[in-house]
Motif scaffolding. Structure first.
Motif, PDB file in Angstrom:
ATOM      1  N   GLU A 117       9.570   5.713  -9.268  1.00 21.54           N
ATOM      2  CA  GLU A 117       8.202   6.063  -9.641  1.00 21.54           C
ATOM      3  C   GLU A 117       7.177   5.047  -9.124  1.00 21.54           C
ATOM      4  N   THR A 118       7.542   3.769  -9.136  1.00 25.07           N
ATOM      5  CA  THR A 118       6.552   2.734  -8.797  1.00 25.07           C
ATOM      6  C   THR A 118       6.849   2.111  -7.432  1.00 25.07           C
ATOM      7  N   GLN A 119       5.823   1.458  -6.869  1.00 18.88           N
ATOM      8  CA  GLN A 119       5.997   0.789  -5.581  1.00 18.88           C
ATOM      9  C   GLN A 119       7.004  -0.358  -5.721  1.00 18.88           C
ATOM     10  N   LEU A 141       0.819  -1.213   0.000  1.00 18.47           N
ATOM     11  CA  LEU A 141       0.000   0.000   0.000  1.00 18.47           C
ATOM     12  C   LEU A 141       0.854   1.265   0.000  1.00 18.47           C
ATOM     13  N   GLY A 142       2.157   1.097   0.207  1.00 18.24           N
ATOM     14  CA  GLY A 142       3.031   2.270   0.194  1.00 18.24           C
ATOM     15  C   GLY A 142       2.975   3.078   1.477  1.00 18.24           C
ATOM     16  N   CYS A 143       2.664   2.439   2.590  1.00 18.15           N
ATOM     17  CA  CYS A 143       2.697   3.153   3.870  1.00 18.15           C
ATOM     18  C   CYS A 143       4.070   2.952   4.507  1.00 18.15           C
ATOM     19  N   GLY A 144       4.260   3.481   5.700  1.00 16.83           N
ATOM     20  CA  GLY A 144       5.573   3.380   6.331  1.00 16.83           C
ATOM     21  C   GLY A 144       5.564   2.462   7.545  1.00 16.83           C
ATOM     22  N   CYS A 193      12.868  13.597  11.818  1.00 21.29           N
ATOM     23  CA  CYS A 193      11.670  12.746  11.951  1.00 21.29           C
ATOM     24  C   CYS A 193      11.866  11.460  11.146  1.00 21.29           C
ATOM     25  N   PHE A 200       7.509   5.418   1.035  1.00 15.72           N
ATOM     26  CA  PHE A 200       6.671   6.551   0.631  1.00 15.72           C
ATOM     27  C   PHE A 200       7.123   7.060  -0.735  1.00 15.72           C
ATOM     28  N   LEU A 225       6.790  10.022  -1.699  1.00  9.43           N
ATOM     29  CA  LEU A 225       7.353  11.360  -1.468  1.00  9.43           C
ATOM     30  C   LEU A 225       8.843  11.320  -1.118  1.00  9.43           C
ATOM     31  N   ARG A 266      10.346   0.949  -5.162  1.00 13.68           N
ATOM     32  CA  ARG A 266      10.546   1.292  -3.742  1.00 13.68           C
ATOM     33  C   ARG A 266      10.723   0.028  -2.903  1.00 13.68           C
TER      34      ARG A 266
END
Lengths: 266, 345
Positions: B284-286, B233-236, B264, B270, B272, B289
Motif C-alpha cells: 500500500e505504501t511507498q 516519488l514512486g516513479c520508475g 513492457c 509503481f 499499480l 515498495r
C-alpha cells in the motif's frame, strides 16, 4: 541560523507544526527534499537555485497527510502549486504553514491561504526567453518537420512516469494511463503510446500548470516535453491575457461565463 | 580461460571495422546530457568520455517493449504468429562497463528460471559483449561493494582496459571472445608488463553484500524503510535505468480482429504494480515498495540465484529526481538499529 531555519525550528519546537518539508544537501552537490520533525534538524535546511524539485508534490501524499500540520519551505513555483491545489480542493488551509521565499530572497510566512493567494496573484508566470525561442522554432516548422521533431524527442521516452510523479498537479489516484476498461492510452512505450501519453498529460495540465519545470528536471532522459505546457501558457496569454493560480479567479478551462465571446456552447 | 593480449590504440578501429562487416554494433552515444546504447555505424559515433551510460546495456537484450507474438481472429479461430527468431542479427555490445556486463548474469538467470524465454535467449546467444574497464568513477559508483569492480571480467566476452600508453590490455574471456579474436588475429599482440590494476579506478568498498543480506533478514520492520522512502516519488526511473531490474508487464494491443502481445518494462516502485482488481494493494505504501526493491535485490535474489540483483552501477541514484542514493541507504541499513528484531538482538 538564518531566517527560514529559525522560523522552521520555532514552528517545530512550539509544536505549531508537526513536520517541516524543505531541502537539505544531498549527494554529488545536489539538494534533496527533507522531512524534519525535530527543531535541531532545521539548521541543515538549505534554499538556493538548486531547489528546483517542486516539494508541493508531497502535500497530497497519504503518507504526509497523516503527519499533522506541515510547514513547507516554498519557492514561488511551490507557492503557486499550493494555491492551485487549494483551488482544486486538494489541500486544507488549517494543515499547512507556508514559509515562502520570494525570488528576491525575502522570507514570508503565510499562515492562511488568503495572504498566500494575494501574494501569488501579485506575480505573473513568465516563460523564460530560452524556452520562448525554442517554442517559436517549433511553431515555425512545417507540419512534417514538427511531427519529426516530436517523433524524435518522444520516441526516447521509456514511460518511467517520473514527469507525472514529480508534478504536484498529477495527484490523481488513478491516472488515465492506468484506465484499462477500455485502455485509453497504450501502455507500451512505442512512439504512438508515448505521443498519446505526453499529449494527454499536457492537456490535463492546461490552465493548471504553474510552470515549475519539475517534470522536465525529473526526466532521466532529458525529453523537452515541458515545451508543450509552456506553449499552452503562452497561448493562454494571447487568448485570455494570461493566468495565475488563484482562489478567487476562474479556472480558465473549467469555467464558463454566459457572456463568453465564443457562442458555440449557448 | 583468460588470455591476455595487447591491442594498440590504432587497432581499436580495425577491430570495430572488422566486426561491423558482419554484425550490428550497439555502443554508447551521447545526445545532450544523455548517453545511451544506440546502433552505430562507425567508431566516431561512439561516446568517448562517459563514466556510465544513462540507460544500461540491458535495453539491447531485454527490449523495453518486446512484441512476443501477433494474433489474428480468422474463421472462428485464432492464428498466432510468433516472431522469426532467425532474423535476430549477430550483435556486439561495445563499450559497456563491467558492472553492466555482470548484470547480464542476473537477467539470464531470470529469463531461464523455470521457463526458458526463447526471445531473450536467442538474442543473448547472438550477442558478444566487449566491455571497457573503468579508469574513472564518480561518487555514485559502488561496484566493489556489489560483487563487481572496475575491471571485473564476469559477463564480458572481451574486456579492454586502457593503459597509460593509450593502448589496451585485451582479455579474451569466453569462446565468443576467441571467435572475435580469430576474426582478426594480427591485432592481438603479446601483452606488455603494465599491470591492469594500476589502470583501474579506485572505488572504496562501503559494505559487504553477505553482511547486508544477513542484516536485511532482520530488517523487515525497520523504520528506515519509512524515513528513506519519504521523498521517493514512486516513479520508475530507478528500475528503468537499472541493468538488472527485469520486471515486466504483459500488454495486448488489439485493432479490430488482430493485435499484438507485448512485454513492457515495469517497476515495483509503481503502486499499480501490485494493485489487485479489488482495489486492495498488498504494498500500500511507498515504504513497502522501497523495501521490496532492496529486499529483492539484496536478499531474495541471493537466496534464489546465488548473487545480488545489483552490480553497483549507481544509475538509480543518478537518475532519481528526489536524490534517493542507494549506496548511502544500503550503508544506513547495515548500521540500522531501528528494527524491533535488531533491538531484541
Amino acid at each position: 541560523m538564518n531566517e527560514y531555519q529559525t522560523i522552521a525550528a520555532g514552528l517545530l519546537s512550539s509544536g505549531t507544526a508537526a513536520m517541516v518539508i524543505g531541502y537539505s544537501e544531498g549527494s554529488a552537490k545536489r539538494v534533496r527534499p527533507v522531512f524534519f520533525t525535530r527543531p535541531e534538524e532545521a539548521s541543515t535546511l538549505v534554499f538556493d537555485s538548486r531547489c528546483v524539485q517542486n516539494i508541493a508534490v508531497y502535500l497530497t501524499k497519504k503518507e504526509i497527510r497523516t503527519e499533522g500540520k506541515i510547514a513547507i519551505i516554498a519557492s514561488l513555483p511551490v507557492m503557486r502549486s499550493i494555491i492551485q491545489l487549494a483551488s482544486e480542493h486538494q489541500l486544507s488551509e488549517e494543515k499547512i504553514i507556508v514559509i515562502g521565499i520570494t525570488p528576491s530572497g525575502e522570507v514570508k510566512q503565510f499562515n492562511g491561504f488568503d495572504a498566500l493567494d494575494a501574494y501569488v496573484s501579485s506575480t505573473t508566470i513568465e516563460i523564460e526567453a530560452r524556452y520562448r525561442e525554442k517554442i517559436e522554432q517549433v511553431e515555425k516548422m512545417t507540419l512534417t518537420e514538427r511531427w519529426n521533431f516530436w517523433k524524435n524527442e518522444l520516441s526516447a521516452c521509456f514511460k518511467c512516469y517520473a514527469c507525472r510523479a514529480a508534478c504536484p498537479m498529477c495527484y490523481c489516484t488513478r491516472c488515465t494511463v492506468e484506465m484499462n476498461q477500455p485502455q485509453w492510452i497504450p501502455v507500451p512505450s512505442h512512439t504512438l503510446g508515448n505521443f498519446e501519453w505526453h499529449i494527454m498529460r499536457a492537456m490535463h495540465l492546461a490552465g493548471r500548470c504553474v510552470d515549475c519545470n519539475a517534470c522536465a528536471e525529473a526526466c532521466p532522459l532529458g525529453i523537452p516535453f515541458n515545451l508543450l505546457t509552456k506553449q499552452m501558457i503562452l497561448q493562454f496569454k494571447k487568448d485570455f491575457g494570461g493566468y495565475n493560480p488563484s482562489l478567487k479567479g476562474l479556472n480558465i478551462l473549467s469555467s464558463y461565463l454566459p457572456d463568453d465571446k465564443e457562442n458555440f456552447i449557448q | 580461460m583468460i588470455e591476455s593480449y595487447l591491442l594498440q590504440s590504432s587497432s581499436l578501429t580495425k577491430l570495430f571495422n572488422k566486426l561491423i562487416e558482419t554484425r550490428h554494433i550497439y555502443a554508447p552515444v551521447k545526445k545532450g546530457m544523455v548517453t545511451s546504447f544506440n546502433r552505430v555505424e562507425s567508431l566516431e559515433e561512439v561516446a568517448k568520455d562517459y563514466i556510465q551510460t544513462t540507460i544500461s546495456a540491458k535495453s539491447i537484450l531485454f527490449l523495453r517493449n518486446e512484441i512476443l507474438f501477433h494474433y489474428k481472429q480468422e474463421n472462428g479461430d485464432v492464428k498466432i504468429m510468433e516472431p522469426d527468431l532467425q532474423r535476430i542479427p549477430e550483435l556486439v555490445i561495445w563499450g559497456c562497463r563491467p558492472c553492466d556486463a555482470k548484470s547480464f548474469k542476473s537477467l539470464h538467470s531470470v529469463f531461464n528460471w523455470d521457463y526458458k524465454d526463447i526471445i531473450y535467449s536467442s538474442r543473448e546467444a547472438r550477442s558478444a559483449i566487449i566491455s571497457f574497464s573503468c579508469n574513472q568513477a564518480d561518487e555514485y559508483c559502488f561496484c566493489t561493494s556489489a560483487g563487481s569492480g572496475p575491471g571485473h571480467t564476469e559477463g564480458s566476452d572481451i574486456l579492454l582496459t586502457k593503459l597509460k600508453s593509450g593502448d589496451y590490455l585485451a582479455e579474451i574471456l569466453t569462446e565468443k571472445g576467441q571467435l572475435i579474436r580469430d576474426m582478426i588475429p594480427a591485432i592481438f599482440e603479446t601483452p606488455s608488463s603494465e599491470s591492469k590494476e594500476d589502470n583501474l579506478a579506485r572505488i572504496p568498498i562501503v559494505f559487504d553484500t553477505a553482511g547486508l543480506k544477513q542484516k536485511l533478514e532482520q530488517a523487515w520492520n525497520s523504520e528506515l524503510w519509512i524515513t528513506q522512502s519519504m521523498r521517493c516519488l514512486g516513479c520508475g526511473a530507478c528500475a528503468f535505468v537499472c541493468p538488472s531490474c527485469s520486471c515486466f508487464d504483459i500488454q495486448d494491443e488489439k485493432h479490430g480482429k488482430e493485435g499484438v502481445r507485448s512485454r513492457c518494462w515495469d517497476s515495483c516502485g509503481f503502486s499499480l504494480f501490485t494493485r489487485h482488481t479489488s482495489g486492495h494493494n498488498p504494498r500500500e505504501t511507498q515504504a513497502e515498495r522501497w523495501r521490496q526493491r532492496i529486499m529483492h535485490k539484496f536478499s531474495y535474489l541471493p537466496d534464489q540465484q546465488g548473487f545480488t540483483g545489483c552490480t553497483g552501477c549507481g544509475r538509480c541514484s543518478r537518475a532519481c529526481p528526489a536524490d534517493m542514493n542507494i549506496r548511502e541507504h544500503l550503508a544506513a541499513l547495515i548500521n540500522d538499529s531501528t528494527s524491533p528484531e535488531n533491538r531484541v538482538a
